[in-house]
Scaffold this motif. Sequence first.
Motif, short mmCIF file in Angstrom:
data_model
loop_
_atom_site.label_atom_id
_atom_site.label_comp_id
_atom_site.label_asym_id
_atom_site.label_seq_id
_atom_site.Cartn_x
_atom_site.Cartn_y
_atom_site.Cartn_z
N ARG A 241 15.46 -14.40 67.49
CA ARG A 241 14.89 -13.15 67.99
C ARG A 241 13.43 -13.00 67.56
O ARG A 241 12.53 -12.96 68.38
N ILE A 242 13.19 -12.94 66.26
CA ILE A 242 11.81 -12.73 65.80
C ILE A 242 10.93 -13.94 66.12
O ILE A 242 9.88 -13.82 66.75
N ASN A 243 11.36 -15.12 65.69
CA ASN A 243 10.51 -16.30 65.84
C ASN A 243 10.30 -16.72 67.29
O ASN A 243 9.24 -17.26 67.63
N LYS A 244 11.28 -16.45 68.14
CA LYS A 244 11.19 -16.91 69.53
C LYS A 244 10.76 -15.82 70.50
O LYS A 244 10.26 -16.13 71.59
N GLN A 245 10.96 -14.57 70.15
CA GLN A 245 10.63 -13.49 71.09
C GLN A 245 9.20 -12.98 70.92
O GLN A 245 8.67 -12.33 71.82
N ILE A 246 8.59 -13.25 69.77
CA ILE A 246 7.25 -12.72 69.47
C ILE A 246 6.29 -13.90 69.32
O ILE A 246 6.53 -14.81 68.54
#
Length: 393
Positions: free
Chosen positions: A269-274
């Motif tokens: 979520r964090i590493n891939k979405q932002i």
Amino acid sequence: MKKIIVILFTCILAPIAASAQLYWNHANLRRVKSQLDVQPYNSAYLALIKKADVYLTEPHLSVVDDKEHIPASGDIHDYMSIARYAWPDTTKTDGLPYIERDGYTNPEYYTYDREVLLKMVDRVKTLTLAWYFSNNRMYASAAVEQIRVWFLSKNTYMNPNMYYGQVVKGYSSLNATGVLDGAGFVDLIDALYLLDNYRSWGWHRDLRRVQKWFTAFLNWIETSDQGIRESKARDNTGTAYDLQRLAYNIYCRQDDKAQEIFNGFVENRINKQINAQGVQVEEVKRTSSFGYSVSNITVMMNFITIAHNQGLELNPVAQTLFYKAIDYLIPYLDESKKWPYQEIANMKYYRNRLCFELFRISTCLDKSKLEYLKKYELYGKMSENDINNLLYY
């Protein structure tokens, strides 16, 4: 045809610890309760009681009441909703199959079970808090009865699945994003924890039955074809999937999974979405790109807050990226600054939501973020009547 899932009831039936929480900090609730005669608590408390008193006059809600639409199973105990942005195809006589108009809500959406679920959760939360702060048992009694009606009563219970969530009319396949609707239940868990302190004949037995219901629901989320497909989603729906897994595993005492879920959240979520600039790459593709960017931050914040309260913290790299996504949005709190992507929704509404997240971060997660608190006070400070003053102020 609906798949059959073998449900394993694995919840431990020991009493819930008094300090158990997802969002609501019990020590903070006690502090606020001792200061209800001062602002902003007094205004928020009076607003809470006024709202709870209205709920006392209304009938309990259930998934079977006024069922205008019967799911394909033929079982009125099955939850059903339609995809929010799916509309009849006006080029077809029967309108089928429905077509997508991203960002535009089909009015039919409000005639299904989604809105009823959200109202039920709000009712339980409001009544539970009214009981806690006032010590008036009639509020807790009403909350308990509402819970029984939705989850347990023979004629009105909801089956622990969402096979027929987010249905797109005209298609026989079940929609993976139906799992998303289950995130509405996460806001109920803190009320269930608080109601563990309510003493009434048969209630603790029933509370354990509710816990079993959530074990069954969690099993469906994690093992159904829809749940497995949703776990791979790259946008906000995948974030909501992780939020549910974390919350329900904690509530059902399967705490050993929390670290694994947390690690997956950071990676997927964090590493891939932002991206490196703080842009949420999937959300800015939407017609309501600012709205979805803020909404995904809200879900991320919910997840991070729950994890924080379980002693799980973001590593420095993930934390920096999360705050970078927020910092990217903050300049657009200023109405004079133009958002660079498409936005068809009400920017003011989402600006206020972002301000609330800045408030939560600076009061519940990282008190060193004083600049966030200043932005909240400048652009979107809550009114004294807001019930959230009782929970987070």
